[in-house]
Motif scaffolding. Structure first.
Motif, PDB file in Angstrom:
ATOM      1  N   PRO B 143       0.728  -1.208  -0.511  1.00  0.00           N
ATOM      2  CA  PRO B 143      -0.141   0.182  -0.351  1.00  0.00           C
ATOM      3  C   PRO B 143       1.147   1.338   0.017  1.00  0.00           C
ATOM      4  CG  PRO B 143      -0.976  -1.542   1.121  1.00  0.00           C
ATOM      5  CD  PRO B 143       0.503  -2.206   1.224  1.00  0.00           C
ATOM      6  N   GLU B 146       2.842   1.567  -3.582  1.00  0.00           N
ATOM      7  CA  GLU B 146       2.019   1.759  -4.470  1.00  0.00           C
ATOM      8  C   GLU B 146       0.734   2.267  -4.473  1.00  0.00           C
ATOM      9  OE1 GLU B 146       1.354  -1.818  -6.418  1.00  0.00           O
ATOM     10  OE2 GLU B 146       3.482  -2.932  -6.040  1.00  0.00           O
ATOM     11  N   SER B 147      -0.548   1.434  -3.215  1.00  0.00           N
ATOM     12  CA  SER B 147      -1.549   2.214  -3.367  1.00  0.00           C
ATOM     13  C   SER B 147      -1.901   3.879  -2.899  1.00  0.00           C
ATOM     14  CB  SER B 147      -2.438   1.305  -2.323  1.00  0.00           C
ATOM     15  OG  SER B 147      -2.484   0.329  -2.191  1.00  0.00           O
ATOM     16  N   LEU B 148      -0.636   4.453  -2.225  1.00  0.00           N
ATOM     17  CA  LEU B 148      -1.005   5.851  -1.780  1.00  0.00           C
ATOM     18  C   LEU B 148       0.062   6.899  -2.728  1.00  0.00           C
ATOM     19  CD1 LEU B 148      -0.839   5.316   1.931  1.00  0.00           C
ATOM     20  CD2 LEU B 148      -3.020   6.624   0.437  1.00  0.00           C
ATOM     21  N   HIS B 149       0.462   5.560  -3.986  1.00  0.00           N
ATOM     22  CA  HIS B 149       1.377   7.000  -4.928  1.00  0.00           C
ATOM     23  C   HIS B 149       0.997   8.305  -5.288  1.00  0.00           C
ATOM     24  CE1 HIS B 149       5.369   4.630  -5.276  1.00  0.00           C
ATOM     25  NE2 HIS B 149       5.180   4.533  -3.928  1.00  0.00           N
ATOM     26  N   GLY B 150      -0.311   7.963  -5.581  1.00  0.00           N
ATOM     27  CA  GLY B 150      -1.146   9.230  -6.121  1.00  0.00           C
ATOM     28  C   GLY B 150      -1.633  10.912  -5.079  1.00  0.00           C
ATOM     29  N   ASP B 151      -1.206   9.626  -3.477  1.00  0.00           N
ATOM     30  CA  ASP B 151      -1.353  11.171  -2.676  1.00  0.00           C
ATOM     31  C   ASP B 151       0.019  11.662  -1.865  1.00  0.00           C
ATOM     32  OD1 ASP B 151      -2.157  12.349  -0.560  1.00  0.00           O
ATOM     33  OD2 ASP B 151      -4.006  10.242  -0.129  1.00  0.00           O
ATOM     34  N   THR B 152      -0.184  12.206  -0.840  1.00  0.00           N
ATOM     35  CA  THR B 152       1.281  12.630  -0.289  1.00  0.00           C
ATOM     36  C   THR B 152       1.610  12.138   1.227  1.00  0.00           C
ATOM     37  OG1 THR B 152       1.585  14.704  -1.513  1.00  0.00           O
ATOM     38  CG2 THR B 152       2.568  14.837   0.873  1.00  0.00           C
ATOM     39  N   GLU B 296      -2.468  13.547   3.104  1.00  0.00           N
ATOM     40  CA  GLU B 296      -2.811  14.109   2.205  1.00  0.00           C
ATOM     41  C   GLU B 296      -4.869  14.880   2.107  1.00  0.00           C
ATOM     42  OE1 GLU B 296      -1.324  17.502  -0.213  1.00  0.00           O
ATOM     43  OE2 GLU B 296       0.857  17.879   2.516  1.00  0.00           O
ATOM     44  N   ALA B 297      -4.909  13.480   0.966  1.00  0.00           N
ATOM     45  CA  ALA B 297      -6.431  13.617   0.174  1.00  0.00           C
ATOM     46  C   ALA B 297      -6.399  11.966   1.089  1.00  0.00           C
ATOM     47  CB  ALA B 297      -5.744  13.214  -1.303  1.00  0.00           C
ATOM     48  N   ALA B 298      -5.791  10.919   1.535  1.00  0.00           N
ATOM     49  CA  ALA B 298      -6.586   9.250   1.588  1.00  0.00           C
ATOM     50  C   ALA B 298      -6.850   9.985   3.549  1.00  0.00           C
ATOM     51  CB  ALA B 298      -5.677   8.773   2.154  1.00  0.00           C
ATOM     52  N   GLN B 300      -7.347   9.727   7.741  1.00  0.00           N
ATOM     53  CA  GLN B 300      -6.546   8.422   8.626  1.00  0.00           C
ATOM     54  C   GLN B 300      -6.047   7.281   8.009  1.00  0.00           C
ATOM     55  OE1 GLN B 300      -7.875  10.072  11.365  1.00  0.00           O
ATOM     56  NE2 GLN B 300      -6.882  11.608  12.347  1.00  0.00           N
ATOM     57  N   LEU B 301      -5.159   6.245   7.745  1.00  0.00           N
ATOM     58  CA  LEU B 301      -5.779   5.109   7.234  1.00  0.00           C
ATOM     59  C   LEU B 301      -4.751   4.141   8.835  1.00  0.00           C
ATOM     60  CD1 LEU B 301      -3.779   4.969   3.601  1.00  0.00           C
ATOM     61  CD2 LEU B 301      -7.213   5.478   4.700  1.00  0.00           C
ATOM     62  N   MET B 302      -5.561   3.228   8.790  1.00  0.00           N
ATOM     63  CA  MET B 302      -4.638   2.387  10.385  1.00  0.00           C
ATOM     64  C   MET B 302      -4.762   0.805   9.497  1.00  0.00           C
ATOM     65  SD  MET B 302      -4.553   1.594  14.355  1.00  0.00           S
ATOM     66  CE  MET B 302      -6.049   0.550  13.897  1.00  0.00           C
TER      67      MET B 302
END
Lengths: 441, 441
Positions: B143, B146-152, B296-298, B300-302
């Motif tokens: 993740p 790859e998954s968060l590569h569009g985000d900061t 920034e965009a997503a 909070q994730l855990m």
């Protein structure tokens, strides 16, 4: 300099506008991560004149002709954030067959007819990514698709609809009924004007189908999912759950196991259920999403985050855009759909679950024996019986009592038949509440 | 039929044996998911004679010559579960340069000298995967990669060491001191005979370096990580945290932000910290791991799951094996290390954090003013002051009192200087406890 990777964006609502904004703001970082800049080749919308606020994009890029846009030679990647079955399906099938990679957030289409999209992707040699379709920004599908491929997933239990989780959290916090909590959710923007898709569980069922397909390497569609919404959940149910040390959540559950004939199969269902407060999903409040995964070797895993909203969804879309753009530059495509296991879906009657049943009964000798006999006739084993105060008086006084029964796990059909027979019993006044129970009490 | 993908396994301890077992048990599923069967080409071990129990593998596959094994023409993928810097580094560099894909769980090596491995992978056109190196079975690195590569990603906060989490959970539950809780962990197999790497934070620091490198597209090594272990955490600290509605966890924290000169940089540290019970990481108990990601965009994730153990680690290793095997069959390699941002690492003094300080002070007028003056001189703003009962009597009676102060966020250097000056103050008897505080109280 490497040539740009060019995107066709279908839809420019909340998510689409956020995708445009992030593409602009993070252009330098995205180009560095991909190895080439991203460019918007066109944006298909229903009406050209609509005010979309200040978007960092050339207005001449807007078009109402999505079908021509997705087939244009200068388009590499199609990003679909329109939703709904048609015309989205036609556009995406055309795009994939023309060899364009597709990134979509369209859970309804994937659940209704994902096979057609996967087949078109294979035909066109194109990538089909859809991380944003389930649990918004939470990186969940890629772990299921890839990270856990060396393991056997046995069960996926998720809170995947933010609207219903907000409503149930509010009911739990304030003791409000469903209608009142729905009003609050609508006022705060957590529920749409027509909340049917959320509160009746259609949205969660679509996501359950997608999760089950990935987890079990099988094609599971929306029609395969047993579905109950939360409109029948009452304040009394919530109070009853609290008394048991539980809370009520709308769960999507996909589990593999043997059916009554000994065949390996999957059970996929969406319904409200009581879960104990000690369960990791119990503390997932408000509009958050979380998915609990059980795998043979990995054990218990949980993924938590925001399931909806423009920014979180756009984050997931852009993560996929980076992946497919890299694949295009490398001249490769990702692994196709993995549906080799082709497990059949069990009917809900064969799902193994537990029930919590609250009964108003006459308060006289022999009642418990009569009630227990009904459970026994259907082969349902009782885990606990509790006598609670009847409405209007303390337990055991007056003419009525309330029996609260929690069963051991049994086939859903046997549990449903038990409840049906209880309804006809003259010692049973009414059945106040029937809820499934998940997790260990 | 497609030819088999052949693995060289380096190491056959707990994790290695579980990899062998799963390769055997799940052979059919793995072959279906990859599109070709997996075969073990050889297993390198230190001693041939050792009893490894009944393993489903031809004994003639064992060898002590790892270096020759990894270079053999019939080996496609090298799986390393030996650990340590050498000889693992030599083996893996040779393997990568020879074009073999590598799957490793070796966090120490990746944190010490990951750059050398990444460079060798680029040289050899080979894949380097290491999901099992951080947080065991939890799909976390993919993740982030790859998954968060569009985000900061702005911040990663993790509980990544099961041993210390078990010890701190036990101290919190029973009020035991560190030594007693460590004994219990050792007895139950959660701590090794020499627990230094765990309790002094070296293991967590290696994982922090790997997480920071991935999250911030920069090369961060173990030497860049500020590190404090849990050996100084006392039962009094735990009690003090409880009184604040907090618990103490060993956290690894990687955050991006501006340093004192306005340069974008990262702060990477491992230390015990108080977190409020309402924080999602607070309820991560026993030997579980969890990583909290802010983007920034997503939002909070855990990610939550088992961080260690043979089966969970083997699950992560096999997930990587499936990925690299597919890449080899497709004739491609995954995206290389992404270190384009090359952000500098800030020293701990410039990390922005909060302190919880518990002081024994003389109970007379002017003491609070004197103490507060020290904070003010160092530019540290006080959030709350609480007078607690001094040992031996209720608060405010007798000659002594206890002041519990929580600061607002400030540079760590200013906080450390404040504590240093407080130590020299004659109105301060002793400093009972100094702990960093994370999350909103």
């Amino acid at each position: 300099m490497t040539r740009a990777v060019r995107l066709a964006l279908l839809g420019c609502g909340t998510v689409g506008a956020e995708v445009v904004r992030l593409l602009h703001e993070q252009a330098t970082d995205l180009a560095a991560r991909i190895g080439a800049p991203l460019e918007i080749a066109g944006i298909a919308v229903r009406r050209l004149g609509r005010d979309r606020g200040p978007l960092p994009v050339d207005p001449s890029l807007f078009t109402t002709d999505a079908l021509s846009l997705v087939k244009r030679d200068d388009v590499d990647v199609v990003v679909e954030v329109v939703g709904g079955i048609e015309p989205a399906r036609t556009w995406l099938v055309e795009a994939l067959r023309a060899g364009k990679s597709v990134v979509t957030a369209n859970k309804a289409l994937l659940a209704e007819d994902g096979g057609t999209l996967h087949d078109a992707a294979l035909d066109g040699g194109a990538d089909l990514y859809y991380e944003a379709a389930v649990a918004g920004a939470i990186p969940l599908l890629r772990p299921l698709r890839e990270s856990l491929h060396g393991d056997t997933i046995t069960r996926v239990t998720g809170i995947v609809n933010g609207t219903t989780n907000f409503i149930l959290s509010a009911m739990d916090a304030t003791g409000a009924g469903f209608a009142e909590a729905l009003d609050e959710a609508t006022e705060l923007g957590y529920a749409e004007a027509d909340p049917t898709a959320d509160v009746e569980g259609f949205d969660a069922a679509a996501k359950a189908a997608i999760l089950a397909s990935l987890a079990f390497h099988s094609r599971v569609g929306a029609a395969d999912v047993y579905r109950e919404g939360i409109t029948e959940v009452t304040a009394a149910d919530v109070a009853s759950a609290k008394a048991m040390g539980c809370t009520i959540k709308l769960l999507c559950i996909a589990a593999r196991g043997l059916d009554s004939t000994g065949t390996e199969s999957v059970s996929v269902r969406v319904h409200p259920a009581m879960i104990p407060l000690s369960h990791p999903l119990a503390s997932v409040g408000d509009a958050f999403n979380a998915v609990f995964v059980e795998a043979e070797a990995a054990g218990q895993l949980m993924f938590y985050g925001r399931g909806a909203g423009g920014s979180p969804t756009a984050s997931a879309v852009l993560g996929d855009v980076v992946a497919v753009a890299r694949n295009r530059l490398a001249g490769v495509r990702a692994a196709s759909e993995s549906a080799y296991a082709a497990l059949p879906v069990r009917p809900i009657g064969e799902a193994v679950t537990r029930y919590h049943i609250s009964l108003d009964v006459a308060d006289r000798p022999g009642v418990l024996a009569g009630v227990a006999g009904v459970f026994a006739r259907h082969g349902v084993s009782i885990a606990t019986v509790r006598q609670a105060p009847a409405a209007g008086g303390p337990a055991g006084r007056g003419d009525d009592a309330v029996l609260v029964i929690v069963t051991h796990a049994a086939p859903d059909a046997a549990l449903a038949a038990t409840v049906e027979e209880l309804r006809g019993l003259d010692i049973v006044g009414s059945i106040a509440s029937v809820l499934r129970v998940e997790g260990s009490l």
